[in-house]
Design a protein around this motif. Structure first.
Motif, PDB file in Angstrom:
ATOM      1  N   GLY A 261      -2.672   2.647   8.641  1.00 13.28           N
ATOM      2  CA  GLY A 261      -3.201   3.610   7.686  1.00 13.28           C
ATOM      3  C   GLY A 261      -2.543   3.589   6.323  1.00 13.28           C
ATOM      4  O   GLY A 261      -2.983   4.302   5.407  1.00 13.28           O
ATOM      5  N   LEU A 262      -1.501   2.769   6.166  1.00  9.20           N
ATOM      6  CA  LEU A 262      -0.826   2.684   4.869  1.00  9.20           C
ATOM      7  C   LEU A 262      -1.787   2.193   3.799  1.00  9.20           C
ATOM      8  O   LEU A 262      -1.703   2.625   2.632  1.00  9.20           O
ATOM      9  N   GLU A 263      -2.719   1.305   4.173  1.00  7.46           N
ATOM     10  CA  GLU A 263      -3.673   0.775   3.204  1.00  7.46           C
ATOM     11  C   GLU A 263      -4.520   1.900   2.592  1.00  7.46           C
ATOM     12  O   GLU A 263      -4.776   1.926   1.376  1.00  7.46           O
ATOM     13  N   ASN A 264      -4.921   2.859   3.408  1.00  8.06           N
ATOM     14  CA  ASN A 264      -5.721   3.986   2.906  1.00  8.06           C
ATOM     15  C   ASN A 264      -4.887   4.921   2.049  1.00  8.06           C
ATOM     16  O   ASN A 264      -5.368   5.475   1.053  1.00  8.06           O
ATOM     17  N   LYS A 265      -3.638   5.089   2.436  1.00 10.38           N
ATOM     18  CA  LYS A 265      -2.717   5.917   1.653  1.00 10.38           C
ATOM     19  C   LYS A 265      -2.554   5.344   0.248  1.00 10.38           C
ATOM     20  O   LYS A 265      -2.571   6.092  -0.746  1.00 10.38           O
ATOM     21  N   LEU A 266      -2.402   4.046   0.155  1.00 12.59           N
ATOM     22  CA  LEU A 266      -2.225   3.403  -1.145  1.00 12.59           C
ATOM     23  C   LEU A 266      -3.486   3.520  -1.993  1.00 12.59           C
ATOM     24  O   LEU A 266      -3.422   3.841  -3.191  1.00 12.59           O
ATOM     25  N   ILE A 267      -4.626   3.251  -1.395  1.00  6.81           N
ATOM     26  CA  ILE A 267      -5.885   3.318  -2.148  1.00  6.81           C
ATOM     27  C   ILE A 267      -6.126   4.731  -2.672  1.00  6.81           C
ATOM     28  O   ILE A 267      -6.567   4.917  -3.820  1.00  6.81           O
TER      29      ILE A 267
END
Length: 385
Positions: A261-267
């Motif tokens: 879920g880090l990818e969504n946090k960054l976006i």
């Protein structure tokens, strides 16, 4: 001939690096020093503060006999991949017999520690899983599992020690005959932001470019061209944000360490100022360095599946600098099982996978030149000092 290899970034080259080269030559008994250096971006996701050819030149003027480039796909990667890529390339050169590196604990048995970590016993995996489930960072969890299996308590809490162990693990993995030579660091700790009298960290030097103490921390050849790189760094951070705004979560998931879920946090944080993007994504489980590295890899289109294919492939030796008329060093590089890229016409000797890897290096250098507002000369091959 015997060659001592050194894996480095030299961002910038400072007195501590000069000391490392001198001690490596003295303690290894080798005839030559060969550095394998990150090109334009670093393992912590930073942009290099000077051109790769200039940094290679500084290394030659201060004791190295040759400098080759570590491909970008390994340079901007977790410590394990950074080490594995560098050892893969150094191991392809038969006359590289020793690897010297700076560390906090030179008396440590790095090979023994590497064997323990490579085995990853049932106990190791259990403790690792428990610590991660409790919300600890991967680094802390890994260190706790290491200690539980008999490893030295503080060994994995120091950045250069960690790299040393990764070098040893990679040497074992590739069944390389290279021997390791740990050399005790002197002066400031890695990442220390406070300038010292003579031996400051590269971080402190980058963060205090106008401090009078800088002159005492850099060899004369480096100080002569050293400048404040903060404007370029600001452009770099804006470019990272711009690329993040354009990124899809499925692409971010292809980058080492960008999961859970880090990818969504960054976006979701892409519209924030750069510092707030890092702060919002940094938690107990994610270090700021990991976040910056992911953003840098995203900018450069460096993906883990590509990197894994490069690690399985024949690659190349890309010299950046060498001493004039040093036929011995060039002859040693020519003995590598990988092609040596001295001129553009040598690219035809690369297999398709290696060519793809090489293009990421070219792309990284073009982006560095764009950020640094340095006109491209079209020259990206070895320079003789």
């Amino acid at each position: 001939m015997r060659i001592c290899g050194i894996i480095c970034e030299f961002n910038p080259f400072h007195n501590g690096h000069k000391y490392l080269l001198q001690r490596a030559k003295e303690l290894s008994g080798c005839d030559k020093i060969l550095c394998i250096m990150s090109g334009s971006f670093t393992q912590r996701g930073d942009i290099c503060v000077s051109d790769k050819f200039m940094r290679a030149r500084h290394a030659i003027l201060c004791g190295a006999d040759g400098v080759i480039e570590l491909p970008a796909t390994f340079s901007v990667a977790p410590a394990e991949i950074f080490a594995r890529g560098a050892i893969k390339i150094l191991s392809s050169i038969p006359e590289v017999t020793t690897l010297a590196f700076g560390c906090e604990s030179a008396k440590t048995d790095f090979i023994k520690a590497a064997i323990l970590l490579n085995e990853e016993s049932g106990q190791f995996k259990t403790v690792l899983s428990e610590k991660l489930a409790a919300g600890e960072s991967y680094i802390r969890s890994y260190a706790a599992a290491f200690e539980a299996c008999g490893g030295e308590k503080d060994l994995l809490s120091r950045p250069n020690n960690i790299l040393g162990i990764e070098y040893a693990k990679s040497i074992l993995k590739f069944k390389s005959k290279i021997e390791i030579l740990p050399i005790e660091r002197i002066g400031a700790e890695y990442g220390d932001t406070e300038l010292k009298l003579n031996f400051s960290s590269a971080s402190a030097i980058r963060n205090n470019p106008n401090n009078p103490l800088i002159k005492d921390n850099l060899p004369d050849c480096v100080f002569a061209g050293f400048k404040d790189f903060s404007e370029e760094n600001n452009r770099f951070e804006e470019l990272l944000r711009f690329k993040l705004l354009q990124s899809a979560s499925e692409n971010l998931q292809k980058i080492y360490g960008c999961n859970e879920g880090l990818e969504n946090k960054l976006i979701s944080s892409a519209f924030l100022p750069f510092g707030e993007i890092i702060e919002s994504a940094t938690a107990r489980r994610y270090s700021a360095s990991r976040i910056k590295r992911i953003l840098c890899a995203n900018l450069l289109d460096l993906y883990s599946n590509d990197c894994e294919s490069y690690l399985q492939s024949s690659l190349y030796i890309k010299p950046l600098a060498a001493k004039k008329d040093d036929a011995q060093m060039l002859s040693a590089l020519a003995k590598s099982e990988f092609p040596v890229i001295m001129k553009q016409r040598n690219l035809k000797d690369l297999n398709p996978t290696a060519q793809k890897c090489f293009k990421t290096d070219e792309n990284s250098y073009k982006i560095w030149n764009f950020i640094a507002k340095q006109p491209e000369s079209g020259f990206d091959y070895v320079k003789f000092i």
